[in-house]
Design a protein around this motif. Structure first.
Motif, mmCIF file in Angstrom:
data_model
loop_
_atom_site.group_PDB
_atom_site.id
_atom_site.type_symbol
_atom_site.label_atom_id
_atom_site.label_comp_id
_atom_site.label_asym_id
_atom_site.label_seq_id
_atom_site.Cartn_x
_atom_site.Cartn_y
_atom_site.Cartn_z
ATOM 1 N N LYS A 71 43.803 31.452 38.360
ATOM 2 C CA LYS A 71 42.644 31.660 39.921
ATOM 3 C C LYS A 71 41.364 31.666 39.905
ATOM 4 N N LEU A 72 41.076 32.657 39.188
ATOM 5 C CA LEU A 72 39.643 32.632 39.085
ATOM 6 C C LEU A 72 38.929 31.595 38.613
ATOM 7 N N GLU A 73 37.378 30.724 38.956
ATOM 8 C CA GLU A 73 36.926 29.960 39.416
ATOM 9 C C GLU A 73 35.757 30.327 38.655
ATOM 10 N N ASN A 74 35.375 29.379 37.581
ATOM 11 C CA ASN A 74 33.601 30.043 36.816
ATOM 12 C C ASN A 74 33.729 31.430 36.700
ATOM 13 N N ALA A 75 35.118 32.086 36.549
ATOM 14 C CA ALA A 75 34.309 33.864 37.077
ATOM 15 C C ALA A 75 35.732 34.672 35.591
ATOM 16 N N ASP A 76 35.199 35.061 35.248
ATOM 17 C CA ASP A 76 35.519 35.907 33.927
ATOM 18 C C ASP A 76 35.781 37.052 34.973
ATOM 19 N N LEU A 77 37.637 37.501 34.514
ATOM 20 C CA LEU A 77 38.068 38.822 35.066
ATOM 21 C C LEU A 77 37.704 40.044 34.725
ATOM 22 N N LYS A 78 37.128 40.381 33.284
ATOM 23 C CA LYS A 78 36.022 41.458 32.175
ATOM 24 C C LYS A 78 34.945 40.977 33.200
ATOM 25 N N GLU A 79 34.407 40.425 33.410
ATOM 26 C CA GLU A 79 33.108 40.371 34.271
ATOM 27 C C GLU A 79 32.881 41.535 35.395
ATOM 28 N N ALA A 80 33.984 40.968 36.038
ATOM 29 C CA ALA A 80 34.192 41.456 37.478
ATOM 30 C C ALA A 80 34.318 42.302 37.425
ATOM 31 N N LEU A 81 35.465 43.182 36.049
ATOM 32 C CA LEU A 81 35.342 45.560 36.756
ATOM 33 C C LEU A 81 35.469 45.680 37.117
ATOM 34 N N CYS A 82 33.536 45.972 36.080
ATOM 35 C CA CYS A 82 32.694 47.307 36.874
ATOM 36 C C CYS A 82 31.766 47.275 38.122
ATOM 37 N N PRO A 83 31.527 45.739 38.104
ATOM 38 C CA PRO A 83 30.858 45.661 39.146
ATOM 39 C C PRO A 83 31.623 45.867 40.411
ATOM 40 N N LEU A 84 33.140 45.198 40.616
ATOM 41 C CA LEU A 84 34.062 45.493 41.527
ATOM 42 C C LEU A 84 33.986 47.045 41.506
#
Length: 193
Positions: A71-84
């Motif tokens: 469901k993520l558009e143009n984003a990788d969950l792995k890239e989001a975990l640390c900043p999240l």
């Protein structure tokens, strides 16, 4: 290392699952760093050999099921975990009225307990003092404030005030975290449990 000992509360919202429970946190310090008192200037570092420290405390965690990534558009969950993890850790003390050092956030690309990408936010006090329960109850407000913080931050790719330094979170970390938070908020409105 984080191991879940007991789950107190659990809710599933289609593609995400939030939980609160007791965890065991194991830490093994491997290096020391000497800094000057007022300037924080690095004046030395080296290896240390200390025994592993273990603490039982309480934690809130959110896990992302397989279908979440689709469901993520143009984003990788792995890239989001640390900043999240970084941005939520910055926002939590405002809602809990606690010291920023009272809550710690850790992300795992594949948690041994959940089997999914997971972000843990745990109470740094042995046994916990109720902070994780408050996070569990207020998570939607915390995530909404995290979105506002990222949107209003003037940096282009990340800074310590929002998702963390760009060299730590990657060039797309800020956008990935923002997109992930928006999807989490959308899903928290659709209870599937």
């Amino acid at each position: 290392d984080i191991q879940v000992m007991e789950v107190f509360s659990k809710q599933t919202f289609l593609d995400v699952q939030k939980c609160e429970g007791e965890i065991s946190v194991k830490k093994l310090p491997t290096m020391y760093k000497k800094v000057r008192l007022h300037t924080h200037e690095n004046i030395g570092s080296g290896e240390i050999h200390l025994p592993e420290m273990e603490m039982h405390t309480t934690s809130y965690w959110i896990s992302f099921l397989e279908s979440f990534t689709e469901k993520l558009e143009n984003a990788d969950l792995k890239e989001a975990l640390c900043p999240l993890a970084n941005v939520v850790r910055n926002v939590v003390p405002v809602f809990l009225l606690c010291d920023p050092r009272d809550v710690f956030a850790v992300h795992q690309e594949k948690s041994p307990f959940t089997g999914h990408p997971t972000v843990f936010m745990y109470d740094v006090h042995p046994g916990g003092v109720g902070l994780s329960r408050k996070i569990y109850e207020m998570d939607r407000d915390i995530f909404e404030a995290s979105v506002r913080l990222i949107e209003k931050c003037a940096c282009s790719a990340g800074c310590p005030s929002c998702v963390g330094p760009a060299d730590e979170v990657g060039p797309r970390g800020k956008d990935a975290a923002l997109q992930t938070l928006r999807l989490i908020l959308h899903l928290l409105g659709e209870d599937d449990s």
